[in-house]
Design an enzyme around this catalytic site. Structure first.
Site, PDB file in Angstrom:
ATOM      1  N   HIS A 165      -8.002 -13.568  15.006  1.00 16.42           N
ATOM      2  CA  HIS A 165      -8.421 -12.436  15.849  1.00 16.42           C
ATOM      3  C   HIS A 165      -7.234 -11.951  16.651  1.00 16.42           C
ATOM      4  CE1 HIS A 165     -10.642 -10.035  18.745  1.00 16.42           C
ATOM      5  NE2 HIS A 165     -11.588 -10.022  17.837  1.00 16.42           N
ATOM      6  N   ASP A 168     -17.344 -12.779  11.931  1.00 18.54           N
ATOM      7  CA  ASP A 168     -17.708 -12.401  10.565  1.00 18.54           C
ATOM      8  C   ASP A 168     -17.853 -13.600   9.629  1.00 18.54           C
ATOM      9  OD1 ASP A 168     -17.819  -9.650  11.058  1.00 18.54           O
ATOM     10  OD2 ASP A 168     -15.638  -9.541  11.026  1.00 18.54           O
TER      11      ASP A 168
HETATM   12  N1  CMC Z   1      -5.755 -16.069   7.194  1.00 16.75           N
HETATM   13  C1  CMC Z   1      -4.497 -16.489   7.001  1.00 16.75           C
HETATM   14  N2  CMC Z   1      -3.463 -16.113   7.760  1.00 16.75           N
HETATM   15  C2  CMC Z   1      -3.719 -15.253   8.764  1.00 16.75           C
HETATM   16  C3  CMC Z   1      -4.991 -14.791   9.047  1.00 16.75           C
HETATM   17  C4  CMC Z   1      -6.041 -15.226   8.208  1.00 16.75           C
HETATM   18  N3  CMC Z   1      -7.294 -14.798   8.400  1.00 16.75           N
HETATM   19  N4  CMC Z   1      -4.951 -13.970  10.113  1.00 16.75           N
HETATM   20  C5  CMC Z   1      -3.673 -13.914  10.500  1.00 16.75           C
HETATM   21  N5  CMC Z   1      -2.925 -14.693   9.675  1.00 16.75           N
HETATM   22  C6  CMC Z   1      -1.502 -14.914   9.752  1.00 16.75           C
HETATM   23  C7  CMC Z   1      -0.750 -13.756   9.096  1.00 16.75           C
HETATM   24  O1  CMC Z   1      -0.565 -13.941   7.721  1.00 16.75           O
HETATM   25  C8  CMC Z   1       0.538 -13.767   9.885  1.00 16.75           C
HETATM   26  O2  CMC Z   1       1.335 -14.813   9.371  1.00 16.75           O
HETATM   27  P1  CMC Z   1       2.940 -14.649   9.310  1.00 16.75           P
HETATM   28  O3  CMC Z   1       3.368 -14.459  10.742  1.00 16.75           O
HETATM   29  O4  CMC Z   1       3.377 -15.943   8.699  1.00 16.75           O
HETATM   30  O5  CMC Z   1       3.192 -13.452   8.447  1.00 16.75           O
HETATM   31  C9  CMC Z   1       0.096 -14.167  11.276  1.00 16.75           C
HETATM   32  O6  CMC Z   1      -1.114 -14.903  11.117  1.00 16.75           O
HETATM   33  C10 CMC Z   1      -0.158 -12.967  12.173  1.00 16.75           C
HETATM   34  O7  CMC Z   1      -1.015 -12.053  11.471  1.00 16.75           O
HETATM   35  P2  CMC Z   1      -1.342 -10.587  11.989  1.00 16.75           P
HETATM   36  O8  CMC Z   1      -2.148  -9.898  10.946  1.00 16.75           O
HETATM   37  O9  CMC Z   1      -0.107  -9.911  12.483  1.00 16.75           O
HETATM   38  O10 CMC Z   1      -2.170 -10.966  13.285  1.00 16.75           O
HETATM   39  P3  CMC Z   1      -3.208 -10.083  14.048  1.00 16.75           P
HETATM   40  O11 CMC Z   1      -3.278 -10.552  15.426  1.00 16.75           O
HETATM   41  O12 CMC Z   1      -2.927  -8.643  13.846  1.00 16.75           O
HETATM   42  O13 CMC Z   1      -4.516 -10.504  13.231  1.00 16.75           O
HETATM   43  C11 CMC Z   1      -6.540 -10.003  12.222  1.00 16.75           C
HETATM   44  C12 CMC Z   1      -5.775 -10.150  13.533  1.00 16.75           C
HETATM   45  C13 CMC Z   1      -8.034 -10.036  12.547  1.00 16.75           C
HETATM   46  C14 CMC Z   1      -6.184  -8.672  11.574  1.00 16.75           C
HETATM   47  C15 CMC Z   1      -6.185 -11.171  11.262  1.00 16.75           C
HETATM   48  O14 CMC Z   1      -6.408 -12.413  11.863  1.00 16.75           O
HETATM   49  C16 CMC Z   1      -6.912 -11.062   9.933  1.00 16.75           C
HETATM   50  O15 CMC Z   1      -6.495 -10.308   9.058  1.00 16.75           O
HETATM   51  N6  CMC Z   1      -8.049 -11.797   9.774  1.00 16.75           N
HETATM   52  C17 CMC Z   1      -8.833 -11.679   8.559  1.00 16.75           C
HETATM   53  C18 CMC Z   1      -9.724 -10.464   8.632  1.00 16.75           C
HETATM   54  C19 CMC Z   1     -10.843 -10.656   9.599  1.00 16.75           C
HETATM   55  O16 CMC Z   1     -11.492 -11.690   9.607  1.00 16.75           O
HETATM   56  N7  CMC Z   1     -11.124  -9.625  10.401  1.00 16.75           N
HETATM   57  C20 CMC Z   1     -12.221  -9.647  11.377  1.00 16.75           C
HETATM   58  C21 CMC Z   1     -11.682  -9.556  12.772  1.00 16.75           C
HETATM   59  S1  CMC Z   1     -12.801  -9.985  14.072  1.00 16.75           S
HETATM   60  C22 CMC Z   1     -14.266  -9.093  13.952  1.00 16.75           C
HETATM   61  C23 CMC Z   1     -14.222  -7.752  13.349  1.00 16.75           C
HETATM   62  O17 CMC Z   1     -13.488  -6.864  13.762  1.00 16.75           O
HETATM   63  O18 CMC Z   1     -14.985  -7.580  12.402  1.00 16.75           O
END
Ligand code: CMC
Length: 382
Positions: free
Chosen positions: A268, A319
């Site tokens: 998140h 989710d």
């Molecule tokens: N699985 C594996 N690695 C992850 C994940 C994940 N779910 N989420 C983040 N990372 C890693 C990512 O690969 C990156 O690694 P590195 O620095 O080695 O490249 C690091 O963590 C930072 O990722 P980011 O995308 O820059 O981080 P963020 O703070 O923007 O992420 C997020 C937030 C929700 C987009 C992300 O955690 C994600 O894509 N999660 C999966 C999708 C998801 O479940 N979304 C629902 C969000 S909550 C409720 C909603 O809105 O529906």
């Protein structure tokens, strides 16, 4: 900020405070990463109030009294019908079109038929009326399109049923058990509002141009659809389905993490120590799994959750449990994100109204990284 210097850039607007709001707080009272709707802790709301009370809280500023709730409930029930023209459209839109796309179109069509369509965009009372109608209508819209796609007769809204039970009845033709109704209602409460997430932000940006409430909700539905946001509940289900059996789970997640796959339903932008909504919903998953006598998906989910949380330090978000909760309820996977939307509409609308009540156009800047200023060569010399 003024002038042309664009010194501070935060990719993805991470950590940027773009609004003030009195609607939700995701810091918690002690900065612990809790979630409150208008000062009420999500754990307390989930255990003791309905979706209708939550929607009232967001739109009207406080929990309703008994008579306010009765009136609100009657207004919602009276607004559940959707225009025939929209039902006709459901029969014409190809069955392959995703329900989120149809829901986006539905909100747009509903705008044309809203009795307050001509009200000025900043008319607070008209916006509240529009919001209340949309809350009721979006549930019917999602259920009707589902029935049309499946070639099943439509089931009219039933005024004897509350919002959660009525939706499940309109989709399946069955009145849910008390346990299922409550779990679904809690999932709606948890999905209702979440501060300045991407879809709420896009709704507020749209409203900030003095556009209308329906246009802002259309923008929000389109934004919610993406798999990094609301679309993640569908993707989380696909993970569970791909794993298929509890004995495959540990191996599958080790391999997926080794491949550096993004595991949907985890992580998140704001909560780094865990999403409080996920913990609440996980309890309901366990109790519904017990009720239906099948804990297979719980046993698949558990090792995945343990591995991602301990190895990647990424706890599940809302989710992750909602995907299997909706599966237990017999809901088709393509309904998961529309259900999120039909709950979140109350939060979106509250934000749109807050934006319009204290509006300033949202117009940020971009740091330019293209070529320096240059002359245009005549066509023959390019
Ligand atoms: N699985 C594996 N690695 C992850 C994940 C994940 N779910 N989420 C983040 N990372 C890693 C990512 O690969 C990156 O690694 P590195 O620095 O080695 O490249 C690091 O963590 C930072 O990722 P980011 O995308 O820059 O981080 P963020 O703070 O923007 O992420 C997020 C937030 C929700 C987009 C992300 O955690 C994600 O894509 N999660 C999966 C999708 C998801 O479940 N979304 C629902 C969000 S909550 C409720 C909603 O809105 O529906």
């Amino acid at each position: 900020m003024s002038g042309s210097a664009v010194d501070e850039y935060y990719p993805g607007l991470e950590g940027v405070i773009a609004n003030e709001t009195a609607i939700a707080n995701i810091e918690g009272k002690d900065g612990s990463g809790g979630l409150e709707y208008r000062g009420y802790r999500i754990e307390d709301l989930a255990d003791s109030v309905s979706y209708e009370e939550t929607a009232f809280l967001l739109l009207h500023g406080d929990l309703p009294t008994a008579s306010q709730l009765k009136d609100f409930d009657q207004r919602l029930k009276a607004s559940r019908a959707i225009p025939e023209a929209l039902v006709g459209l459901y029969k014409q839109i190809p069955a392959s079109i995703h329900p989120m796309d149809v829901l986006r179109t539905s909100v747009s069509v509903l705008a044309h038929y809203d009795p307050d369509v001509s009200a000025p965009p900043s008319d607070h009372a008209a916006n509240v009326r529009k919001a209340e109608r949309l809350i009721a209508q979006m549930a019917t819209a999602v259920a009707y399109r589902e029935r049309v796609v499946k070639g099943l007769p439509l089931i009219a809204p039933d005024a004897k049923l509350d919002h959660a039970a009525n939706f499940l009845h309109m989709v399946s033709g069955k009145v849910p058990s008390a346990v299922v109704r409550q779990a679904f209602d809690v999932s709606l409460v948890l999905y209702t509002e979440h501060e300045l997430n991407a879809s709420t932000f896009s709704a507020r940006v749209t409203a900030s141009t003095l556009s209308d409430l329906h246009s802002a909700i259309v923008a929000a539905v389109g934004t919610l659809k993406g798999p990094l946001h609301g679309g993640a509940n569908e993707e989380a289900w696909k993970v569970l389905e791909r794993v298929g059996a509890p004995e495959n789970a540990e191996r599958w997640i080790e391999d997926a993490l080794a491949r550096k796959e993004r595991i949907m339903g985890f992580g998140h932008r704001v909560y780094k120590k865990g999403d409080p909504r996920a913990a609440i919903l996980k309890r309901y998953c366990a109790s519904i799994a017990r009720e239906i006598g099948d804990d297979r998906w719980e046993r698949i989910a558990e090792p995945i959750e343990r591995a991602v949380t301990t190895q990647k330090l990424l706890p599940p978000n809302v989710d992750w449990p909602s995907a299997r909760l909706y599966h237990y309820m017999g809901l088709g996977i393509e309904l998961y994100t529309p259900i999120f939307a039909m709950a979140r509409v109350a939060g979106w609308a509250a934000h749109v109204i807050e934006q319009l009540d204290h509006n300033r156009l949202m117009r940020p800047r971009a740091r330019y990284i293209g070529p320096p200023a240059r002359e245009i060569k005549p066509l023959q010399e390019r």
